[in-house]
Design a protein around this motif. Structure first.
Motif, PDB file in Angstrom:
ATOM      1  N   LEU A 120       0.664  -1.398   0.086  1.00  0.00           N
ATOM      2  CA  LEU A 120       0.112  -0.064  -0.020  1.00  0.00           C
ATOM      3  C   LEU A 120       0.649   1.214   0.028  1.00  0.00           C
ATOM      4  CD1 LEU A 120      -2.729  -1.364   2.587  1.00  0.00           C
ATOM      5  CD2 LEU A 120      -2.733  -1.513   0.140  1.00  0.00           C
ATOM      6  N   ASP A 121       1.933   1.165   0.792  1.00  0.00           N
ATOM      7  CA  ASP A 121       2.890   2.393   0.720  1.00  0.00           C
ATOM      8  C   ASP A 121       3.733   2.523  -0.667  1.00  0.00           C
ATOM      9  OD1 ASP A 121       2.226   3.099   3.357  1.00  0.00           O
ATOM     10  OD2 ASP A 121       3.740   1.376   4.151  1.00  0.00           O
ATOM     11  N   GLU A 122       3.617   1.373  -1.090  1.00  0.00           N
ATOM     12  CA  GLU A 122       4.435   1.401  -2.482  1.00  0.00           C
ATOM     13  C   GLU A 122       3.494   1.977  -3.728  1.00  0.00           C
ATOM     14  OE1 GLU A 122       5.972  -2.589  -3.253  1.00  0.00           O
ATOM     15  OE2 GLU A 122       6.925  -2.641  -1.644  1.00  0.00           O
ATOM     16  N   LEU A 123       2.425   1.557  -3.413  1.00  0.00           N
ATOM     17  CA  LEU A 123       1.259   2.442  -4.179  1.00  0.00           C
ATOM     18  C   LEU A 123       1.420   3.936  -4.233  1.00  0.00           C
ATOM     19  CD1 LEU A 123      -1.425  -0.630  -4.192  1.00  0.00           C
ATOM     20  CD2 LEU A 123      -0.142   0.038  -6.352  1.00  0.00           C
ATOM     21  N   ALA A 124       1.231   4.120  -3.076  1.00  0.00           N
ATOM     22  CA  ALA A 124       1.162   5.668  -2.548  1.00  0.00           C
ATOM     23  C   ALA A 124       2.436   6.340  -3.113  1.00  0.00           C
ATOM     24  CB  ALA A 124       1.150   5.789  -0.886  1.00  0.00           C
ATOM     25  N   ALA A 125       3.482   5.703  -3.121  1.00  0.00           N
ATOM     26  CA  ALA A 125       4.513   6.455  -3.633  1.00  0.00           C
ATOM     27  C   ALA A 125       4.745   6.814  -5.106  1.00  0.00           C
ATOM     28  CB  ALA A 125       6.064   5.730  -3.308  1.00  0.00           C
ATOM     29  N   ILE A 126       3.968   6.108  -5.748  1.00  0.00           N
ATOM     30  CA  ILE A 126       3.793   6.471  -7.340  1.00  0.00           C
ATOM     31  C   ILE A 126       2.513   6.884  -7.734  1.00  0.00           C
ATOM     32  CG2 ILE A 126       5.544   4.590  -7.927  1.00  0.00           C
ATOM     33  CD1 ILE A 126       2.902   2.579  -8.747  1.00  0.00           C
ATOM     34  N   ASP A 127       1.909   7.515  -6.574  1.00  0.00           N
ATOM     35  CA  ASP A 127       0.439   8.133  -6.931  1.00  0.00           C
ATOM     36  C   ASP A 127       0.562   9.258  -7.739  1.00  0.00           C
ATOM     37  OD1 ASP A 127      -2.433   8.497  -6.731  1.00  0.00           O
ATOM     38  OD2 ASP A 127      -2.061   9.960  -5.203  1.00  0.00           O
ATOM     39  N   THR A 128       0.023   9.435  -9.024  1.00  0.00           N
ATOM     40  CA  THR A 128       0.034  10.502  -9.883  1.00  0.00           C
ATOM     41  C   THR A 128      -1.344  11.216  -9.787  1.00  0.00           C
ATOM     42  OG1 THR A 128       1.431   9.002 -11.449  1.00  0.00           O
ATOM     43  CG2 THR A 128       0.481  11.042 -12.441  1.00  0.00           C
ATOM     44  N   PRO A 129      -1.455  12.143  -9.012  1.00  0.00           N
ATOM     45  CA  PRO A 129      -2.573  13.205  -9.033  1.00  0.00           C
ATOM     46  C   PRO A 129      -3.413  13.432 -10.167  1.00  0.00           C
ATOM     47  CG  PRO A 129      -1.174  13.713  -7.205  1.00  0.00           C
ATOM     48  CD  PRO A 129      -0.499  12.727  -8.366  1.00  0.00           C
ATOM     49  N   ARG A 130      -2.478  14.163 -10.980  1.00  0.00           N
ATOM     50  CA  ARG A 130      -2.947  14.518 -12.363  1.00  0.00           C
ATOM     51  C   ARG A 130      -1.774  14.319 -13.511  1.00  0.00           C
ATOM     52  NH1 ARG A 130      -0.818  19.252 -10.465  1.00  0.00           N
ATOM     53  NH2 ARG A 130      -2.097  19.773  -8.959  1.00  0.00           N
ATOM     54  N   VAL A 131      -2.349  14.181 -14.693  1.00  0.00           N
ATOM     55  CA  VAL A 131      -1.411  14.059 -16.008  1.00  0.00           C
ATOM     56  C   VAL A 131      -0.564  15.422 -16.191  1.00  0.00           C
ATOM     57  CG1 VAL A 131      -2.197  11.752 -16.400  1.00  0.00           C
ATOM     58  CG2 VAL A 131      -3.175  13.731 -17.350  1.00  0.00           C
ATOM     59  N   THR A 132       0.401  15.550 -16.835  1.00  0.00           N
ATOM     60  CA  THR A 132       0.852  16.767 -17.209  1.00  0.00           C
ATOM     61  C   THR A 132       0.642  17.068 -18.696  1.00  0.00           C
ATOM     62  OG1 THR A 132       2.980  15.671 -17.840  1.00  0.00           O
ATOM     63  CG2 THR A 132       2.911  16.667 -15.623  1.00  0.00           C
ATOM     64  N   ARG A 133       0.491  15.972 -19.468  1.00  0.00           N
ATOM     65  CA  ARG A 133       0.130  16.120 -20.974  1.00  0.00           C
ATOM     66  C   ARG A 133      -0.860  15.043 -21.399  1.00  0.00           C
ATOM     67  NH1 ARG A 133       4.963  15.674 -24.294  1.00  0.00           N
ATOM     68  NH2 ARG A 133       3.793  16.354 -25.803  1.00  0.00           N
ATOM     69  N   PRO A 134      -2.310  15.797 -21.116  1.00  0.00           N
ATOM     70  CA  PRO A 134      -3.337  15.070 -21.524  1.00  0.00           C
ATOM     71  C   PRO A 134      -3.264  14.325 -22.788  1.00  0.00           C
ATOM     72  CG  PRO A 134      -3.887  16.910 -20.456  1.00  0.00           C
ATOM     73  CD  PRO A 134      -2.379  17.073 -20.877  1.00  0.00           C
ATOM     74  N   GLU A 135      -2.785  14.974 -23.844  1.00  0.00           N
ATOM     75  CA  GLU A 135      -2.936  14.405 -25.217  1.00  0.00           C
ATOM     76  C   GLU A 135      -2.085  13.107 -25.229  1.00  0.00           C
ATOM     77  OE1 GLU A 135       0.987  17.139 -25.077  1.00  0.00           O
ATOM     78  OE2 GLU A 135      -1.274  17.331 -24.143  1.00  0.00           O
ATOM     79  N   ARG A 136      -1.339  12.659 -24.468  1.00  0.00           N
ATOM     80  CA  ARG A 136      -0.543  11.508 -24.275  1.00  0.00           C
ATOM     81  C   ARG A 136      -1.666  10.261 -23.933  1.00  0.00           C
ATOM     82  NH1 ARG A 136       4.486  13.554 -21.688  1.00  0.00           N
ATOM     83  NH2 ARG A 136       3.520  12.774 -19.772  1.00  0.00           N
ATOM     84  N   TYR A 137      -2.822  10.467 -23.352  1.00  0.00           N
ATOM     85  CA  TYR A 137      -3.581   9.614 -22.886  1.00  0.00           C
ATOM     86  C   TYR A 137      -4.943   9.361 -23.477  1.00  0.00           C
ATOM     87  CZ  TYR A 137      -0.267  10.255 -18.776  1.00  0.00           C
ATOM     88  OH  TYR A 137       0.821  10.190 -18.123  1.00  0.00           O
ATOM     89  N   LEU A 138      -5.358   8.017 -23.701  1.00  0.00           N
ATOM     90  CA  LEU A 138      -6.652   7.608 -23.917  1.00  0.00           C
ATOM     91  C   LEU A 138      -7.445   7.044 -22.729  1.00  0.00           C
ATOM     92  CD1 LEU A 138      -9.119   6.821 -25.909  1.00  0.00           C
ATOM     93  CD2 LEU A 138      -7.663   4.911 -26.501  1.00  0.00           C
ATOM     94  N   LEU A 139      -8.613   7.304 -22.347  1.00  0.00           N
ATOM     95  CA  LEU A 139      -9.103   6.790 -21.126  1.00  0.00           C
ATOM     96  C   LEU A 139     -10.285   6.082 -21.805  1.00  0.00           C
ATOM     97  CD1 LEU A 139      -9.857   6.190 -18.056  1.00  0.00           C
ATOM     98  CD2 LEU A 139     -11.022   8.203 -18.324  1.00  0.00           C
ATOM     99  N   LEU A 140     -10.458   4.743 -21.506  1.00  0.00           N
ATOM    100  CA  LEU A 140     -11.611   3.849 -21.486  1.00  0.00           C
ATOM    101  C   LEU A 140     -12.264   3.658 -20.377  1.00  0.00           C
ATOM    102  CD1 LEU A 140     -10.551   3.271 -24.503  1.00  0.00           C
ATOM    103  CD2 LEU A 140     -11.573   1.392 -24.221  1.00  0.00           C
TER     104      LEU A 140
END
Length: 189
Positions: A120-140
């Motif tokens: 759980l701590d390992e997951l918290a360490a890589i949390d990404t609250p927001r993305v910096t370049r939305p054009e690089r992402y596709l969400l389904l």
């Protein structure tokens, strides 16, 4: 190169992973596909995926991440500057997986993983609250996802290209309907 990152308790034998592999093989691109069995430890899973991803230039690399794999793909895409297609991505696994500590069966295999509290701590360490370049992402995101609220996915990835699927479910049982869109986003025609 496309790297598929499976979800919690899943494997390279999952429906989506094999469907992607078959589609790439039919296009003569199977050699460009990597789908590793991720270790249970998030730190180890990220290290393994990062090592594979760094073998390719970010411009030629695309990640496809499902559920927990989408959480990993988001962090990796931010670190590397590559594209990421996210399939019902986990939003707060450091909280949600607390209920799954201990021995857990792995889908599509006879394996068992032991989910440790430190994960759980390992997951918290890589949390990404927001993305910096939305054009690089596709969400389904499926409105019928019974594990992750689709509105949380929509909100976290605001500004990204989004396909909100009316109905469906967490594993995206109807993923075949969206496969071509995902592959096109990843640079595969």
């Amino acid at each position: 190169m496309i790297i598929y990152l499976h979800g919690f308790r899943s494997s390279p034998q999952s429906f989506k992973a094999t469907l992607i592999g078959r589609a790439l093989a039919a296009r003569g691109r199977f050699a460009d596909y990597v789908c590793p069995q991720l270790p249970a430890s998030p730190r180890s899973a990220i290290a393994s995926a990062l090592a594979m991803a760094q073998a390719e230039s970010p411009a030629r690399l695309a990640l496809i991440g499902s559920s927990l794999g989408g959480y990993y793909a988001t962090w990796l895409a931010e670190q590397l500057g590559c594209r990421a297609a996210l399939l019902n991505p986990a939003i707060t696994p450091q909280r949600d997986l607390r209920a799954h500590l201990g021995r857990q069966p792995v889908y599509f295999s006879r394996d068992v993983i032991d989910v440790q509290p430190e994960y759980l701590d390992e997951l918290a360490a890589i949390d990404t609250p927001r993305v910096t370049r939305p054009e690089r992402y596709l969400l389904l995101a499926a409105t019928g996802d019974q594990v992750i609220d689709w509105r949380q996915m929509r909100d976290k990835y605001a500004g990204c290209r989004q396909r909100i699927i009316d109905g469906s479910d967490h594993p995206l049982s109807d993923f075949a309907n969206y496969l071509d869109e995902v592959l096109a986003f990843c640079g595969v025609n």
